[in-house]
Enzyme design. Structure first.
Site, PDB file in Angstrom:
ATOM      1  N   LYS A   1       0.842  -1.355   0.007  1.00  0.00           N
ATOM      2  CA  LYS A   1      -0.103  -0.106  -0.026  1.00  0.00           C
ATOM      3  C   LYS A   1       0.835   1.277  -0.135  1.00  0.00           C
ATOM      4  O   LYS A   1       1.994   1.343   0.604  1.00  0.00           O
ATOM      5  CB  LYS A   1      -0.820   0.128   1.041  1.00  0.00           C
ATOM      6  CG  LYS A   1      -2.096  -0.735   1.027  1.00  0.00           C
ATOM      7  CD  LYS A   1      -3.215  -0.503   1.940  1.00  0.00           C
ATOM      8  CE  LYS A   1      -4.592  -0.887   1.500  1.00  0.00           C
ATOM      9  NZ  LYS A   1      -5.604  -0.723   2.361  1.00  0.00           N
TER      10      LYS A   1
ATOM     11  N   GLU B   1     -18.829  -8.762  10.166  1.00  0.00           N
ATOM     12  CA  GLU B   1     -19.687  -8.070  11.044  1.00  0.00           C
ATOM     13  C   GLU B   1     -20.518  -9.287  11.730  1.00  0.00           C
ATOM     14  O   GLU B   1     -21.022  -9.109  12.783  1.00  0.00           O
ATOM     15  CB  GLU B   1     -20.279  -7.083  10.036  1.00  0.00           C
ATOM     16  CG  GLU B   1     -19.733  -5.979   9.642  1.00  0.00           C
ATOM     17  CD  GLU B   1     -18.948  -6.225   8.314  1.00  0.00           C
ATOM     18  OE1 GLU B   1     -18.287  -5.178   7.829  1.00  0.00           O
ATOM     19  OE2 GLU B   1     -19.030  -7.346   7.852  1.00  0.00           O
TER      20      GLU B   1
ATOM     21  N   ARG C   1     -25.210  -6.048   7.723  1.00  0.00           N
ATOM     22  CA  ARG C   1     -24.491  -7.048   7.338  1.00  0.00           C
ATOM     23  C   ARG C   1     -24.830  -8.149   8.373  1.00  0.00           C
ATOM     24  O   ARG C   1     -24.577  -9.451   8.006  1.00  0.00           O
ATOM     25  CB  ARG C   1     -23.078  -7.159   6.922  1.00  0.00           C
ATOM     26  CG  ARG C   1     -22.835  -6.053   5.880  1.00  0.00           C
ATOM     27  CD  ARG C   1     -21.441  -6.066   5.360  1.00  0.00           C
ATOM     28  NE  ARG C   1     -21.372  -6.458   4.032  1.00  0.00           N
ATOM     29  CZ  ARG C   1     -20.146  -6.749   3.517  1.00  0.00           C
ATOM     30  NH1 ARG C   1     -18.937  -6.805   4.107  1.00  0.00           N
ATOM     31  NH2 ARG C   1     -20.248  -7.161   2.343  1.00  0.00           N
TER      32      ARG C   1
END
Length: 632
Positions: A282, A368, A396
């Site tokens: 990244k 989640e 979710r």
């Protein structure tokens, strides 16, 4: 764009142009593309680290595959700026995440190259598998590729799709973009397993040395090869994905075009499910982002030559910061408190909590559903879990919320950040639906703080309860109300009159209380801070209804099934017939843009609220009278 700065990139208007370039020019193109991404994001804000990390992979995919006929599905999609630039949207990058401009995520209506709309994680393999099987059913020759990060691979849905895809007779390529990072640092056993690829250099060196030594002894050499194949499964993550039925390839350097392109070209000719493991970094190519990919995950505007700078004037305290401080204070006060986040440590304001209470902090990864049932298990044993989760992400885990928390009536606190509109991230991230989907569940209560101090107080109220309670609060700062240091709670399920007027009463749920007060000052209306969408303060509601000719409900959430609907239901149940105007978010998905502009377009700014109230109740309003202020 400057032809001098981007001589190659300015010739690429679609991937067909890219595929006409000789391979020798792709390195230079990647350099220009990375520079253009950095320049663009520095002017508009947006996701940066993730996009700098996918430049070469994007170039390679569009160079090798015949997009858009071949489908590429980007998981989450916050890393698709290079993809957008190469697919005809280069000159529109200055409109990124602005109202009417380019979305920060893939959207099917925006481009034929956006094969699937994304913005939440771990959906890519399922979607790409559907596309691969659809091509087979229709007799069409095309490739389906899912690009998923190692953070997104922690979610159960990704493994459900892998489990299905491994036995499906179709040509599917899953590319694991392994950058050892999602938004927060990755967690969990799977990540540790993937991290073993760092042993890859040792493994390769030992393997080559062994071959050299044993070449002269063929029986020993064959034995070593068999041992090597066993050891390989212990050192690199091939075994896991091969057990799912995939042909595993990798890991390879995701920034090395000379490795990526030949590998992808070879994979094109393979049949059945393929799994390519690429390792990227990244922030690649921009040292500041490489050093701090979290800070540069989603920056605002900045000067690339200088990097991110602290604001010269102190920023307003945000609701997220209020929650983070409350969490630490309450944890110090009550040892039963445990904090849970599904991979949003920074976004939910839990960095300090992790430092101070590491044994009571749990980052479960992008999971989640697991987060909510995990909280239920903790609550069963007498602990007091606080699940810090964005409103849009709680959707979710709806089944777990009902079956594992609500039916068992467990005392779990849900701190719902990003309630209401979120601005530049758009419809996928807006917390528009939490009041409707929560208030219909038995045992669950929903608090709507109007400002920062009330947020802290209502979190304390929620923590005191012996049943599930959600406290919803918006992104960013509120009215700027000073936050008291204590842990005092407000009365459960009770609102208050903030201003007494005549004729019309505005019942405000949440931060729209403050524009409601501005409107009321002009119209001499009553304003009630309702505070709770469930339970409603029915006693206060009926009192106000009896004293006024018209009622207005105001919420930064979906009108359908929202707090206004709760008021209507309560009035109906009490046999009270009263004109009622419900103001909130309309029955539509609201695009990305500046939150203030979006609220205005929804008629939820001061001018819009006033216009709606006047239009509906002009005959009832008694403007010009002195207003009586009521202090709670």
């Amino acid at each position: 764009m400057s032809n001098k700065l981007y001589p190659l990139l300015q010739t690429i208007n679609d991937p067909a142009d890219l595929r006409r370039l000789p391979r020798t020019q792709l390195h230079a193109l990647a350099d220009e593309l990375r520079a253009y991404v950095l320049s663009s994001v520095s002017k508009t804000g947006g996701h940066l680290s993730s996009n700098l990390g996918t430049v070469e992979l994007t170039v390679a995919l569009h160079y090798v595959f015949n997009t858009p006929n071949d489908r590429v599905v980007w998981d989450v999609g916050h890393q698709t700026y290079p993809h957008k630039i190469l697919t005809g949207r280069r000159e529109r990058m200055d409109s990124l995440r602005l109202l009417g401009g380019l979305s920060g995520f893939p959207q099917r209506f925006e481009s034929e190259y956006d094969a699937f709309g994304t913005a939440h994680s771990s959906t890519s393999i399922s979607a790409a598998l559907g596309m691969a099987l659809a091509a087979k059913i229709k007799g069409e020759e095309r490739h389906a590729i899912a690009v998923i990060g190692d953070g997104a691979l922690t979610a159960g849905m990704a493994f459900e799709a892998l489990n299905n895809a491994g036995v499906a007779d179709c040509n599917l390529l899953v590319i694991l973009n392994d950058n050892d990072m999602s938004i927060s640092p990755p967690v969990g056993a799977l990540n540790r397993y993937l991290a073993k690829l760092m042993s890859g250099q040792f493994y390769a060196a030992a393997k080559n040395a062994g071959k050299t030594v044993l070449k002269g002894a063929p029986p020993l050499f064959e034995l070593a090869k068999r041992i090597e194949e066993t050891a390989k499964g212990m050192v690199v993550p091939a075994t896991l994905f091969e057990k799912f039925g995939f042909n595993y390839i990798g890991p390879i350097d995701g920034h090395d075009l000379d490795s990526l392109i030949p590998t992808l070209e070879n994979i094109k000719h393979l049949k059945g499910p393929q799994f390519l493991h690429v390792v990227t970094k990244k922030g690649q190519g921009y040292k500041l982002a490489e050093a701090d990919p979290v800070a540069y995950h989603g920056p605002g505007k900045f000067d690339p030559a200088i990097g991110l700078q602290k604001p010269t004037t102190p920023a307003k305290t945000t609701f997220t910061q209020v929650f983070g401080q409350w969490l630490c204070d309450m944890a110090a006060h009550d040892p039963r408190l445990v904090g849970i986040t599904p991979a949003m440590r920074e976004g939910s304001g839990m960095v300090e909590f992790e430092k101070r209470f590491p044994a009571r902090y749990f980052d479960v990864g992008i999971a989640e559903q697991h987060a909510v049932t995990f909280a239920a298990g903790l609550a069963c044993e007498g602990l007091k879990p606080v699940v810090a989760i964005y409103s849009t992400f709680l959707q979710r885990a709806y089944d777990q919320l009902i079956h594992d928390v609500a039916i068992q009536n467990l005392p779990v606190v849900f701190a719902l950040d990003r309630a209401g509109l979120v601005g530049a991230d758009g419809a996928t991230h807006a917390g528009a639906y939490d009041i409707p989907f929560l208030r219909c569940i038995p045992n669950v209560s929903v608090a709507c703080p109007a400002d920062e101090n009330e947020c802290r107080q209502l979190l304390s109220t929620a923590f005191e309860q012996d049943h599930p309670v959600a406290v919803r609060y918006p992104r960013g700062a509120g009215a700027g109300v000073p936050v008291q240091a204590g842990l005092e709670a407000l009365p459960f399920g009770k609102g208050e009159i903030k201003r007494a007027g005549k004729g019309v009463a505005i019942l405000a749920f949440g931060t729209l209380l403050y524009p409601a007060l501005e409107v009321a000052d002009k119209l001499n209306a009553t304003v009630v801070n309702m505070r709770w969408a469930k339970p409603l303060d029915t006693e206060l509601l009926l009192k106000v209804a009896a004293e006024h000719e018209g009622l207005v409900t105001l919420e930064e959430g979906a009108i359908m099934g929202g707090a206004g609907s709760a008021v209507s239901e309560a009035l109906h149940a009490a046999g009270v017939v009263k004109p009622l105007l419900q103001l909130g978010l309309q029955d539509e998905f609201i695009e990305h843009g500046d939150p203030i502009k979006l609220l205005a377009l929804q008629g939820l700014d001061t001018a819009g609220i006033q216009a709606a109230v006047v239009k509906r109740f002009a005959a009832l309003l008694e403007s010009g009278r002195p207003a009586l202020k009521v202090v709670a």
